[in-house]
Design a protein around this motif. Structure first.
Motif, PDB file in Angstrom:
ATOM      1  N   TYR A  30       0.846  -1.187   0.000  1.00  0.00           N
ATOM      2  CA  TYR A  30       0.000   0.000   0.000  1.00  0.00           C
ATOM      3  C   TYR A  30       0.880   1.235   0.000  1.00  0.00           C
ATOM      4  CZ  TYR A  30      -3.501  -3.363   1.445  1.00  0.00           C
ATOM      5  OH  TYR A  30      -4.331  -4.442   1.506  1.00  0.00           O
ATOM      6  N   GLN A  31       0.518   2.196  -0.802  1.00  0.00           N
ATOM      7  CA  GLN A  31       1.229   3.469  -0.816  1.00  0.00           C
ATOM      8  C   GLN A  31       0.367   4.490  -0.089  1.00  0.00           C
ATOM      9  OE1 GLN A  31       2.212   4.912  -4.721  1.00  0.00           O
ATOM     10  NE2 GLN A  31       3.228   6.708  -3.940  1.00  0.00           N
ATOM     11  N   ILE A  32       0.960   5.162   0.885  1.00  0.00           N
ATOM     12  CA  ILE A  32       0.246   6.159   1.676  1.00  0.00           C
ATOM     13  C   ILE A  32       0.909   7.509   1.439  1.00  0.00           C
ATOM     14  CG2 ILE A  32      -0.365   6.892   4.008  1.00  0.00           C
ATOM     15  CD1 ILE A  32      -0.186   3.889   4.793  1.00  0.00           C
ATOM     16  N   PHE A  33       0.125   8.481   1.058  1.00  0.00           N
ATOM     17  CA  PHE A  33       0.643   9.827   0.851  1.00  0.00           C
ATOM     18  C   PHE A  33       0.501  10.611   2.152  1.00  0.00           C
ATOM     19  CE2 PHE A  33      -0.596   8.304  -3.295  1.00  0.00           C
ATOM     20  CZ  PHE A  33       0.512   8.630  -4.059  1.00  0.00           C
ATOM     21  N   TYR A  34       1.604  11.160   2.613  1.00  0.00           N
ATOM     22  CA  TYR A  34       1.614  11.868   3.889  1.00  0.00           C
ATOM     23  C   TYR A  34       2.583  13.029   3.761  1.00  0.00           C
ATOM     24  CZ  TYR A  34       0.776  11.916   8.937  1.00  0.00           C
ATOM     25  OH  TYR A  34       0.358  12.235  10.198  1.00  0.00           O
ATOM     26  N   GLN A  35       2.152  14.236   4.033  1.00  0.00           N
ATOM     27  CA  GLN A  35       2.986  15.420   3.839  1.00  0.00           C
ATOM     28  C   GLN A  35       3.713  15.879   5.101  1.00  0.00           C
ATOM     29  OE1 GLN A  35       3.678  16.897   0.896  1.00  0.00           O
ATOM     30  NE2 GLN A  35       2.528  15.224  -0.018  1.00  0.00           N
ATOM     31  N   PRO A  40       3.280  10.906  13.310  1.00  0.00           N
ATOM     32  CA  PRO A  40       3.410  10.869  14.771  1.00  0.00           C
ATOM     33  C   PRO A  40       4.057   9.545  15.187  1.00  0.00           C
ATOM     34  CG  PRO A  40       1.142  10.468  14.125  1.00  0.00           C
ATOM     35  CD  PRO A  40       1.905  10.783  12.871  1.00  0.00           C
ATOM     36  N   TYR A  41       5.280   9.608  15.600  1.00  0.00           N
ATOM     37  CA  TYR A  41       6.008   8.401  15.977  1.00  0.00           C
ATOM     38  C   TYR A  41       6.505   8.536  17.406  1.00  0.00           C
ATOM     39  CZ  TYR A  41      10.325  11.038  15.335  1.00  0.00           C
ATOM     40  OH  TYR A  41      11.328  11.964  15.455  1.00  0.00           O
ATOM     41  N   ASN A  42       6.798   7.423  18.012  1.00  0.00           N
ATOM     42  CA  ASN A  42       7.326   7.417  19.370  1.00  0.00           C
ATOM     43  C   ASN A  42       8.826   7.688  19.293  1.00  0.00           C
ATOM     44  OD1 ASN A  42       8.284   6.857  21.915  1.00  0.00           O
ATOM     45  ND2 ASN A  42       7.003   5.051  22.206  1.00  0.00           N
ATOM     46  N   SER A  43       9.247   8.845  19.741  1.00  0.00           N
ATOM     47  CA  SER A  43      10.662   9.219  19.644  1.00  0.00           C
ATOM     48  C   SER A  43      11.558   8.325  20.503  1.00  0.00           C
ATOM     49  CB  SER A  43      10.852  10.689  20.026  1.00  0.00           C
ATOM     50  OG  SER A  43      10.413  10.908  21.354  1.00  0.00           O
ATOM     51  N   ASN A  44      10.982   7.569  21.423  1.00  0.00           N
ATOM     52  CA  ASN A  44      11.775   6.610  22.199  1.00  0.00           C
ATOM     53  C   ASN A  44      12.126   5.372  21.373  1.00  0.00           C
ATOM     54  OD1 ASN A  44      11.762   8.151  24.586  1.00  0.00           O
ATOM     55  ND2 ASN A  44       9.720   7.403  25.087  1.00  0.00           N
TER      56      ASN A  44
END
Length: 67
Positions: free
Chosen positions: A15-20, A24-28
């Motif tokens: 799947y290709q997801i377009f995100y600009q 939001p990721y867990n920096s830990n």
């Protein structure tokens, strides 16, 4: 994608997801991240600069270089 038709290691759906924005990721969980164009990432993998699963260069080539 199939092993017989595309040379990948297993049957898969991609799947290709377009995100600009930055997701939001867990920096830990991550020390850093980079944005690459698909051809830049593939060049880094193929040249040995970066490591990746063997299917990733095939996926990048199929989905982004064949268009």
């Amino acid at each position: 994608m199939t092993p017989h038709e595309h040379g990948v290691s297993a049957f898969m759906q991609v799947y290709q997801i377009f995100y600009q924005d930055v997701p939001p990721y867990n920096s830990n969980d991550f020390g850093e991240y980079f944005w690459f164009y698909p051809h830049e990432l593939r060049e880094k993998i193929v040249s040995g600069v970066d490591k990746a699963k063997s299917d990733l260069p095939l996926l990048l080539k199929y989905f982004f270089e064949n268009k």
